[in-house]
Scaffold this motif. Structure first.
Motif, short mmCIF file in Angstrom:
data_model
loop_
_atom_site.label_atom_id
_atom_site.label_comp_id
_atom_site.label_asym_id
_atom_site.label_seq_id
_atom_site.Cartn_x
_atom_site.Cartn_y
_atom_site.Cartn_z
N ALA A 42 -3.24 30.05 33.89
CA ALA A 42 -3.23 31.29 33.12
C ALA A 42 -4.65 31.72 32.81
N MET A 43 -4.95 32.98 33.08
CA MET A 43 -6.27 33.55 32.82
C MET A 43 -6.20 34.39 31.56
N ARG A 44 -6.93 33.97 30.52
CA ARG A 44 -6.93 34.69 29.24
C ARG A 44 -8.36 35.11 28.90
N TYR A 45 -8.50 36.34 28.41
CA TYR A 45 -9.81 36.88 28.06
C TYR A 45 -9.80 37.30 26.60
N ASN A 46 -10.67 36.66 25.84
CA ASN A 46 -10.78 36.97 24.40
C ASN A 46 -9.40 36.95 23.73
N GLY A 47 -8.60 35.96 24.11
CA GLY A 47 -7.29 35.78 23.53
C GLY A 47 -6.19 36.61 24.13
N ARG A 48 -6.51 37.42 25.13
CA ARG A 48 -5.53 38.33 25.74
C ARG A 48 -5.18 37.84 27.14
N SER A 49 -3.88 37.70 27.44
CA SER A 49 -3.45 37.26 28.77
C SER A 49 -3.71 38.35 29.80
N PHE A 50 -4.16 37.93 30.99
CA PHE A 50 -4.39 38.88 32.07
C PHE A 50 -3.54 38.58 33.30
N ALA A 51 -3.51 37.31 33.73
CA ALA A 51 -2.77 36.97 34.95
C ALA A 51 -2.46 35.48 34.94
N VAL A 52 -1.50 35.10 35.77
CA VAL A 52 -1.22 33.70 36.03
C VAL A 52 -1.32 33.51 37.55
N ASP A 59 -12.32 22.56 40.19
CA ASP A 59 -13.39 23.57 40.09
C ASP A 59 -12.93 24.78 39.28
N LEU A 60 -12.27 24.51 38.17
CA LEU A 60 -11.67 25.60 37.39
C LEU A 60 -12.71 26.48 36.71
N GLU A 61 -13.86 25.92 36.33
CA GLU A 61 -14.90 26.76 35.75
C GLU A 61 -15.44 27.74 36.79
N ASP A 62 -15.60 27.26 38.03
CA ASP A 62 -16.01 28.17 39.11
C ASP A 62 -14.94 29.23 39.34
N VAL A 85 -10.87 24.91 29.12
CA VAL A 85 -9.74 24.52 29.97
C VAL A 85 -8.73 23.77 29.10
N HIS A 86 -7.53 24.34 28.98
CA HIS A 86 -6.49 23.76 28.12
C HIS A 86 -5.29 23.35 28.97
N PRO A 87 -5.09 22.04 29.19
CA PRO A 87 -3.86 21.60 29.88
C PRO A 87 -2.64 21.90 29.01
N ARG A 88 -1.62 22.45 29.62
CA ARG A 88 -0.36 22.75 28.94
C ARG A 88 0.77 22.05 29.68
N GLU A 93 -4.32 26.52 31.07
CA GLU A 93 -4.81 27.78 30.54
C GLU A 93 -6.33 27.79 30.58
N LEU A 94 -6.89 28.85 31.15
CA LEU A 94 -8.33 29.08 31.12
C LEU A 94 -8.59 30.13 30.05
N ALA A 95 -9.09 29.70 28.92
CA ALA A 95 -9.38 30.60 27.80
C ALA A 95 -10.84 31.01 27.91
N MET A 96 -11.07 32.26 28.29
CA MET A 96 -12.42 32.74 28.52
C MET A 96 -12.87 33.68 27.41
N SER A 97 -14.11 33.53 27.03
CA SER A 97 -14.73 34.46 26.09
C SER A 97 -15.74 35.30 26.86
#
Length: 279
Positions: A42-52, A59-62, A85-88, A93-97
């Motif tokens: 899951a790709m989240r930006y500033n707490g908002r979901s965008f895509a899965v 290499d999740l940070e890349d 990186v949050h394992p669920r 979940e990749l929580a990006m700021s």
């Protein structure tokens, strides 16, 4: 628990081992096989979901950085401030700021993807036709490469794919310098994900996209050309075929596109003058 009578193979990142039954003709045996991992990310930006996205959890940070750049959610690497990186239970979940001025900080219901992105598709969840075919701006890359450099890179590509060697199920995106030496490789079950991971790694390390060539182990579809061009890459060599739309967009973006790339030969679809034949 694995109990096949043979030792488990050494671990390979992005792979798991499973017990299988192997059959050849009338013969049957129990064996250990490696499988490529595929999990929802899951790709989240500033707490908002965008895509899965369905992806290999390496290499999740890349991946976070490259995806953000490819999707136009950030304009440059500095706008991605942090990645957690949050394992669920269901996946990762990749929580990006991102910085306040980045497009990723302004995600709303009209911009988020409504469907998960499958590993083989870069457009899943795009809801409008005008959101699909978006020609990239021309790249500032006119470097001429020697055919020998391309051959060296193609010869070495398989040796840089440990995940695919173990499973036969992943794609690779590789970055080679002007001499054909492979500098970076990323693998994933999704060809788009592999390219996003590579773009992220290059941005993180400060590589000059115009100074080398991109090799992809898949076909050169429209999305692959667009992602590469947005990253500033001006030379793509695909092991498989390009699509007609990919060729047209590569021509418009100033990208030299090579298809059916093998050490013994290839097709040059755009800007053949940028691949110099050496005796």
């Amino acid at each position: 628990m694995l109990d096949s009578g043979e030792p488990a193979p050494p671990p390979v990142p992005g792979c798991v081992v499973r017990k299988i039954q192997r059959r050849q003709g009338d013969a049957t045996e129990t064996a250990i096989d490696r499988l490529a991992e595929e999990v929802p990310v899951a790709m989240r930006y500033n707490g908002r979901s965008f895509a899965v996205m369905m992806a290999t959890p390496c290499d999740l940070e890349d991946f976070a950085l490259g995806f953000s750049l490819s999707e136009g959610l950030i304009a440059h690497a500095g706008e991605l401030l942090d990645v957690d990186v949050h394992p669920r239970v269901e996946g990762i979940e990749l929580a990006m700021s991102v910085s306040a001025g980045a497009a990723g900080a302004r995600i709303d219901d009209a911009s988020l993807r409504k469907l998960p992105g499958r590993g083989g598709c870069g457009l899943c969840g795009t809801r409008e036709l005008e959101d699909v075919v978006q020609a990239p701006a021309p790249v500032d890359a006119t470097l001429v490469f020697d055919t020998g450099a391309l051959r060296r890179a193609l010869d070495a590509l398989l040796l840089h794919q440990p995940m695919n060697a173990a499973t036969g199920a992943t794609h690779a995106a590789a970055w080679a310098d002007s001499e054909g030496r492979i500098r970076r490789v990323r693998e994933d079950v999704g060809r788009h994900n592999a390219l996003d991971k590579l773009i992220g790694a290059m941005a993180r390390e400060g590589d000059d996209p115009a100074a080398g060539m991109l090799l992809i182990s898949s076909r050169a579809s429209y999305e692959m050309v667009v992602k590469a061009a947005r990253a500033g890459i001006g030379f793509i060599a695909a092991v498989s075929a390009p699509t007609a739309l990919a060729v047209e967009l590569a021509r418009g973006a100033g990208v030299c596109l090579v298809g059916f790339a093998r050490a013994e030969g290839y097709n040059v679809y755009t800007f053949p003058e940028r691949l110099r034949v050496r005796p």
